[in-house]
Design an enzyme around this catalytic site. Structure first.
Site, PDB file in Angstrom:
ATOM      1  CE1 TYR A  71      42.273  -4.358  44.752  1.00 48.69           C
ATOM      2  CE2 TYR A  71      41.275  -5.659  46.490  1.00 48.69           C
ATOM      3  CZ  TYR A  71      42.056  -5.582  45.363  1.00 48.69           C
ATOM      4  OH  TYR A  71      42.601  -6.715  44.829  1.00 48.69           O
ATOM      5  CB  CYS A  72      38.104  -4.286  43.411  1.00 50.95           C
ATOM      6  SG  CYS A  72      37.299  -5.429  42.249  1.00 50.95           S
ATOM      7  CG  LEU A  73      33.285  -5.000  42.774  1.00 49.39           C
ATOM      8  CD1 LEU A  73      32.164  -5.927  43.194  1.00 49.39           C
ATOM      9  CD2 LEU A  73      33.191  -4.695  41.310  1.00 49.39           C
ATOM     10  N   GLY A  84      36.176   0.807  44.873  1.00 46.88           N
ATOM     11  CA  GLY A  84      36.643   2.020  44.229  1.00 46.88           C
ATOM     12  C   GLY A  84      35.609   2.599  43.289  1.00 46.88           C
ATOM     13  CG  LEU A 103      43.880   1.095  45.879  1.00 43.73           C
ATOM     14  CD1 LEU A 103      44.161   0.338  47.177  1.00 43.73           C
ATOM     15  CD2 LEU A 103      45.114   1.843  45.411  1.00 43.73           C
TER      16      LEU A 103
END
Length: 585
Positions: free
Chosen positions: A322-324, A326, A350
């Site tokens: 998720y985010c960083l 990811g 994500l």
């Protein structure tokens, strides 16, 4: 024993190098102090943008004449509306707010004299956009910075932010005899005291990890200096054999994906018959200033994968970032693929970017001057804390995070009830100096990952080496990872990509459980040899479906998993979930 002076590569001896470092330290200290006063925004970056814009506007008589003509036309439109509304209060407005701007949505704003104020403001806002855009010769980044700064200045003067020109505040003050302003004053004092004491916002205490949020049952089965690995207790008689590893961003606490039970993605996945593992990142301090991005890959993602492999040696792993997290997971997956490491069954990203050529509104704060200021602030403390950049991030959504809150809390005298997502958002972590400096320079500024120049483990990593299927999720109103940037994963990988575009923003769009009202998503799968559609065309040909993207994602995971069987054994428990790192302050 005599010491031989060493050169720093520029011809200077060791003694001279020490002097140069001392001079650099002076500059770092000055820049760090400047950053504290400016809320983490570089004055130099603002000045360079302003000079570029002002100089080229002064040298463009044609643009000046164009602005004069447009100003005259807008004035005529405003005068026509004033006269029409004086005779008919229901006269149609000449301009409407931009999508998402709810400042003038109330019925009272549609009637004079408040409609006159809102129409004048919106026309001025439109004209100011013309002033700051399409000035010949101005660089795109400087144009964006000047336009953003001008908008912030104009918003200060918005009639909705003045208690004497906001009809809703006027009506509330009249109805309560001014008690709303008394209550607003008390709210302001309370917020100031909490800020001075460095306490979280009011209501956060109702969402304590392990009691109200992050309550999915599980055990911490592995711990190193950087992570705790949580294995969640199965709740179904059988589970899919391939486990799911969740790699959250390290900028905030991991439980964004394990909020209250009804909003917990982790709890929902477990209930669908998946064995779930999640990384909980350490909250680093000054002693961790030299941790690198490579340390986060090695001690974070790779350490978690190694531990899962030790527990389940014959199973491949569905990795989710998720985010960083990811972005880091993408780096790890590319490095694994380059070495022939085939432990991944799939990759889910994500709201995560691998290309930073178009990073959205965050690009306003990414240039050499801004990064020098951030690096100096981190060098001074050894880390970057949330308060050092809170002002900059709030400005990205000033209407939602600053002005609407000011009107509601301090003028209307109301408090919006705290929810789990808001409480999580106040529970931030720090970022080590060296790691975050590398992240910003190598990825945001130099865009090394998508250009094939990023190294991990001493070797260049190439996203094109990833061969496992990818499920990528973008959100429609994401100001951190714009969905069109997330969509670019198609361009840099040579594998099957399923892309989902969901309603909502960077956080709320991901935390989208089934049954949540007003949720929708678009979904399509592209084989590795299919033609790639431009993002605008992709939206046109893929209609929206009502509901949560969680459901098709889980079906996608199930289709790439083996037949359900008995749950695997739990690892050796070091602590109950949510562990200890989540409580570090």
């Amino acid at each position: 024993m005599a010491l031989t002076p060493k050169s720093d590569g520029s011809g200077a001896t060791g003694d001279e190098s020490l002097g140069i470092e001392a001079f650099q330290a002076v500059d770092r200290i000055r820049e760090a102090l400047s950053g504290q006063l400016s809320g983490g925004v570089s004055p130099g970056s603002l000045m360079m943008a302003y000079v570029d814009w002002a100089f080229h506007l002064a040298q463009a008589p044609g643009k000046q004449m164009e602005l004069g003509v447009k100003a005259g036309r807008k004035w005529q439109r405003l005068m026509a509306y004033l006269m029409a509304s004086a005779m008919d209060p229901q006269a149609a407005p000449v301009i409407t707010p931009l999508p998402g701007d709810r400042r003038f949505a109330g019925e009272a704003w549609a009637k004079p004299p408040f409609s006159w104020m809102s129409q004048a403001f919106l026309l001025l806002q439109q004209w100011l956009h013309n002033v700051t855009h399409e000035v010949p010769g101005v660089t795109k980044h400087h144009e964006d910075v000047v336009s953003f700064a001008a908008k912030q200045i104009l918003d200060v003067c918005a009639p909705s932010n003045n208690p004497f020109t906001n009809p809703e505040v006027v009506a509330r003050t009249w109805a309560t005899g001014g008690m709303n302003l008394v209550k607003g004053w008390q709210n302001w004092l309370q917020d100031v005291v909490r800020q001075i004491r460095q306490e979280p916002p009011e209501g956060v205490e109702a969402f304590t990890p392990g009691r109200d949020v992050a309550v999915t049952p599980g055990k911490v089965i592995f711990r190193n200096h950087l992570i705790e690995l949580i294995q969640y207790t199965p709740t179904t008689e059988t589970v899919y054999p391939e486990p799911v590893l969740i790699v959250p961003a390290w900028i905030m606490k991991y439980y964004i994906l394990d909020l209250s039970p009804e909003n917990s993605l982790i709890r929902w996945l477990v209930a669908q018959g998946h064995t779930v593992f999640a990384i909980s990142w350490r909250n680093p301090g000054a002693e961790d200033r030299d941790l690198t991005l490579e340390d986060y890959r090695r001690l974070g993602v790779m350490a978690a994968l190694d531990e899962i492999t030790r527990l389940m040696p014959d199973q491949k792993i569905h990795a989710t970032g998720y985010c960083l997290g990811g972005t880091l997971l993408s780096i790890a997956a590319a490095a694994m693929a380059g070495k022939g490491d085939a432990r991944l069954a799939s990759l889910t990203l994500l709201a995560a970017q691998v290309d930073f050529a178009e990073p959205g509104e965050l690009a306003l704060f990414i240039d050499p001057s801004q990064l020098h200021l951030l690096e100096s602030m981190m060098w001074n403390r050894g880390y970057l804390s949330a308060d050092q950049m809170a002002g900059a991030f709030q400005l990205l959504r000033s209407n939602d995070l600053i002005w609407s809150r000011m009107v509601r809390d301090y003028m209307m005298g109301e408090r919006t009830a705290m929810n789990d997502l808001m409480a999580w958002n106040a529970d931030s972590t720090r970022m080590p100096y060296r790691m975050h400096a590398e992240y910003l320079r190598r990825l945001y500024l130099n865009n090394e990952l998508s250009s094939g120049r990023f190294t991990a483990g001493g070797k260049t990593v190439l996203l094109q080496n990833i061969r496992v299927p990818i499920f990528a999720v973008g959100t429609e109103r994401d100001h951190v990872a714009p969905w069109k940037s997330v969509y670019k994963i198609h361009q840099f990988t040579d594998c099957e990509v399923t892309f989902a575009l969901t309603s909502g923003g960077h956080n709320a769009g991901i935390v989208s459980p089934p049954g949540h009202p007003r949720r929708r998503y678009r979904l399509a799968t592209r084989a590795h040899d299919d033609a790639l559609l431009p993002p605008e065309t992709w939206v046109e040909v893929n209609p929206a479906t009502e509901g949560s993207w969680w459901t098709p994602w889980q079906a996608w995971l199930a289709a790439r998993s083996g037949a359900p069987a008995a749950p695997p054994a739990m690892g050796n428990a070091l602590a109950d979930a949510p562990g200890t790192y989540v409580f570090q302050r």
